[in-house]
Design a protein around this motif. Sequence first.
Motif, PDB file in Angstrom:
ATOM      1  N   ARG A  54       3.228   8.490  -7.894  1.00 57.69           N
ATOM      2  CA  ARG A  54       4.393   7.667  -7.511  1.00 57.69           C
ATOM      3  C   ARG A  54       5.592   8.554  -7.193  1.00 57.69           C
ATOM      4  O   ARG A  54       6.366   8.267  -6.273  1.00 57.69           O
ATOM      5  CB  ARG A  54       4.748   6.685  -8.635  1.00 57.69           C
ATOM      6  N   ARG A  55       5.757   9.605  -7.983  1.00 58.30           N
ATOM      7  CA  ARG A  55       6.861  10.533  -7.708  1.00 58.30           C
ATOM      8  C   ARG A  55       6.689  11.178  -6.337  1.00 58.30           C
ATOM      9  O   ARG A  55       7.646  11.304  -5.563  1.00 58.30           O
ATOM     10  CB  ARG A  55       6.918  11.614  -8.782  1.00 58.30           C
ATOM     11  N   ARG A  56       5.472  11.583  -6.034  1.00 58.99           N
ATOM     12  CA  ARG A  56       5.224  12.182  -4.713  1.00 58.99           C
ATOM     13  C   ARG A  56       5.409  11.156  -3.598  1.00 58.99           C
ATOM     14  O   ARG A  56       5.888  11.493  -2.512  1.00 58.99           O
ATOM     15  CB  ARG A  56       3.827  12.790  -4.670  1.00 58.99           C
ATOM     16  N   LEU A  57       5.033   9.907  -3.860  1.00 58.50           N
ATOM     17  CA  LEU A  57       5.229   8.855  -2.867  1.00 58.50           C
ATOM     18  C   LEU A  57       6.707   8.650  -2.574  1.00 58.50           C
ATOM     19  O   LEU A  57       7.101   8.449  -1.421  1.00 58.50           O
ATOM     20  CB  LEU A  57       4.594   7.548  -3.353  1.00 58.50           C
ATOM     21  N   GLU A  58       7.538   8.722  -3.612  1.00 56.16           N
ATOM     22  CA  GLU A  58       8.970   8.573  -3.387  1.00 56.16           C
ATOM     23  C   GLU A  58       9.533   9.721  -2.555  1.00 56.16           C
ATOM     24  O   GLU A  58      10.419   9.530  -1.718  1.00 56.16           O
ATOM     25  CB  GLU A  58       9.695   8.451  -4.722  1.00 56.16           C
ATOM     26  N   VAL A  59       8.997  10.924  -2.771  1.00 53.68           N
ATOM     27  CA  VAL A  59       9.397  12.052  -1.931  1.00 53.68           C
ATOM     28  C   VAL A  59       8.956  11.803  -0.489  1.00 53.68           C
ATOM     29  O   VAL A  59       9.707  12.042   0.468  1.00 53.68           O
ATOM     30  CB  VAL A  59       8.809  13.376  -2.459  1.00 53.68           C
ATOM     31  N   THR A 103       0.842  -1.195   0.000  1.00 50.19           N
ATOM     32  CA  THR A 103       0.000   0.000   0.000  1.00 50.19           C
ATOM     33  C   THR A 103       0.879   1.247   0.000  1.00 50.19           C
ATOM     34  O   THR A 103       2.095   1.191   0.242  1.00 50.19           O
ATOM     35  CB  THR A 103      -0.910   0.045   1.236  1.00 50.19           C
ATOM     36  N   VAL A 104       0.248   2.366  -0.259  1.00 47.34           N
ATOM     37  CA  VAL A 104       0.954   3.644  -0.225  1.00 47.34           C
ATOM     38  C   VAL A 104       1.553   3.878   1.164  1.00 47.34           C
ATOM     39  O   VAL A 104       2.712   4.284   1.298  1.00 47.34           O
ATOM     40  CB  VAL A 104      -0.005   4.783  -0.622  1.00 47.34           C
ATOM     41  N   LEU A 105       0.780   3.605   2.199  1.00 48.97           N
ATOM     42  CA  LEU A 105       1.283   3.781   3.564  1.00 48.97           C
ATOM     43  C   LEU A 105       2.466   2.871   3.828  1.00 48.97           C
ATOM     44  O   LEU A 105       3.478   3.302   4.412  1.00 48.97           O
ATOM     45  CB  LEU A 105       0.174   3.505   4.577  1.00 48.97           C
ATOM     46  N   GLU A 106       2.382   1.618   3.408  1.00 51.03           N
ATOM     47  CA  GLU A 106       3.479   0.676   3.648  1.00 51.03           C
ATOM     48  C   GLU A 106       4.744   1.109   2.921  1.00 51.03           C
ATOM     49  O   GLU A 106       5.859   0.940   3.436  1.00 51.03           O
ATOM     50  CB  GLU A 106       3.057  -0.729   3.220  1.00 51.03           C
ATOM     51  N   ASN A 107       4.600   1.683   1.731  1.00 50.68           N
ATOM     52  CA  ASN A 107       5.759   2.211   1.020  1.00 50.68           C
ATOM     53  C   ASN A 107       6.438   3.308   1.828  1.00 50.68           C
ATOM     54  O   ASN A 107       7.666   3.329   1.956  1.00 50.68           O
ATOM     55  CB  ASN A 107       5.344   2.761  -0.345  1.00 50.68           C
ATOM     56  N   ALA A 108       5.649   4.222   2.351  1.00 50.44           N
ATOM     57  CA  ALA A 108       6.221   5.305   3.152  1.00 50.44           C
ATOM     58  C   ALA A 108       6.835   4.773   4.444  1.00 50.44           C
ATOM     59  O   ALA A 108       7.832   5.314   4.942  1.00 50.44           O
ATOM     60  CB  ALA A 108       5.162   6.349   3.451  1.00 50.44           C
ATOM     61  N   MET A 109       6.261   3.711   4.989  1.00 48.93           N
ATOM     62  CA  MET A 109       6.787   3.124   6.224  1.00 48.93           C
ATOM     63  C   MET A 109       8.173   2.533   6.033  1.00 48.93           C
ATOM     64  O   MET A 109       8.955   2.444   6.989  1.00 48.93           O
ATOM     65  CB  MET A 109       5.825   2.060   6.760  1.00 48.93           C
ATOM     66  N   VAL A 110       8.505   2.125   4.803  1.00 48.51           N
ATOM     67  CA  VAL A 110       9.850   1.607   4.530  1.00 48.51           C
ATOM     68  C   VAL A 110      10.895   2.636   4.949  1.00 48.51           C
ATOM     69  O   VAL A 110      11.929   2.295   5.535  1.00 48.51           O
ATOM     70  CB  VAL A 110      10.002   1.241   3.043  1.00 48.51           C
ATOM     71  N   GLY A 111      10.638   3.908   4.644  1.00 43.78           N
ATOM     72  CA  GLY A 111      11.552   4.959   5.078  1.00 43.78           C
ATOM     73  C   GLY A 111      11.480   5.196   6.574  1.00 43.78           C
ATOM     74  O   GLY A 111      12.504   5.358   7.240  1.00 43.78           O
ATOM     75  N   ALA A 112      10.281   5.171   7.134  1.00 48.45           N
ATOM     76  CA  ALA A 112      10.101   5.473   8.555  1.00 48.45           C
ATOM     77  C   ALA A 112      10.772   4.451   9.455  1.00 48.45           C
ATOM     78  O   ALA A 112      11.183   4.769  10.578  1.00 48.45           O
ATOM     79  CB  ALA A 112       8.606   5.559   8.874  1.00 48.45           C
ATOM     80  N   PHE A 113      10.885   3.184   8.988  1.00 43.45           N
ATOM     81  CA  PHE A 113      11.477   2.133   9.822  1.00 43.45           C
ATOM     82  C   PHE A 113      12.941   2.404  10.154  1.00 43.45           C
ATOM     83  O   PHE A 113      13.491   1.790  11.071  1.00 43.45           O
ATOM     84  CB  PHE A 113      11.353   0.774   9.137  1.00 43.45           C
ATOM     85  N   LEU A 114      13.590   3.307   9.427  1.00 44.69           N
ATOM     86  CA  LEU A 114      14.991   3.604   9.718  1.00 44.69           C
ATOM     87  C   LEU A 114      15.167   4.106  11.139  1.00 44.69           C
ATOM     88  O   LEU A 114      16.127   3.750  11.825  1.00 44.69           O
ATOM     89  CB  LEU A 114      15.534   4.644   8.721  1.00 44.69           C
ATOM     90  N   HIS A 115      14.232   4.923  11.607  1.00 50.02           N
ATOM     91  CA  HIS A 115      14.323   5.488  12.956  1.00 50.02           C
ATOM     92  C   HIS A 115      13.216   5.019  13.886  1.00 50.02           C
ATOM     93  O   HIS A 115      13.273   5.297  15.091  1.00 50.02           O
ATOM     94  CB  HIS A 115      14.307   7.015  12.890  1.00 50.02           C
ATOM     95  N   HIS A 116      12.194   4.349  13.350  1.00 51.45           N
ATOM     96  CA  HIS A 116      11.047   3.932  14.155  1.00 51.45           C
ATOM     97  C   HIS A 116      10.786   2.448  13.929  1.00 51.45           C
ATOM     98  O   HIS A 116      10.226   2.054  12.911  1.00 51.45           O
ATOM     99  CB  HIS A 116       9.803   4.752  13.774  1.00 51.45           C
TER     100      HIS A 116
END
Length: 242
Positions: free
Chosen positions: A144-149, A96-109
């Motif tokens: 998708r571009r915004r999701l990568e940001v 999901t879109v949220l799970e994609n963003a969570m990939v980045g968040a897991f670095l610190h959380h």
Amino acid sequence: MTAALLSVEGVSKRFGGLLAVNDVSFSVAPGELVSIIGPNGAGKTTLFNLLTGQLLPSAGRVRFDGHDITRLSPNRRARLGLGRTFQISQTLTSLTVLENAMVGAFLHHRGLKDAARKAEGALALVGLEHRAGIRAGILTLSERRRLEVARALALEPRIVLLDEVMAGLNPTEVEEIVALVERLNAEGHTFLVIEHNLKVVRRFSRRVIVIERGARLADGTAAEVLDDPRVVEAYIGRQRAA
């Protein structure tokens, strides 16, 4: 004078007999929005890969907040605060879109709830909070571009490197991404951007660095650089000669 956040000191990268990046030096201060431009094959993405650790330089050093990070892994550089997007979309289409963003968040959380909360905030910054629950594979290219940001922002970066984030977008979508980057920059985010659309560069960049055949050709305001005869020659001259 504000101390540099990112410093590139005489960086070169050689692939056999090809000198892809040639003795490039520049710095980026906190809060800047700097564009890197140059003809196709000039070495721009190779330079980004040297900054974020996908490649190691043949010579020179990269410093971040005064610390030498030249030999650090991409993961360690990300932990220090370097976020990036890629020229080719890295969207995980089955998540999901949220799970994609969570990939980045897991670095610190590490916890799911904390990572989801951070990811939700990053999606809100780019205007995708209403798409959080859908599969990323059905997003438009612009989304998708915004999701990568958003995924880069979820890393809690101190600088974000955007590699042709507007490539393939129509004029309306380009305007939306330009407005997004300008707003995030006004809110304090630092950006180093590879971009080919010179009209876009002239509009939103206070500073432009030109890379030609792996070397730094010019560095100055958008008006100074884009009106420089050497830069015009780099973009147009060889086409006319062909």
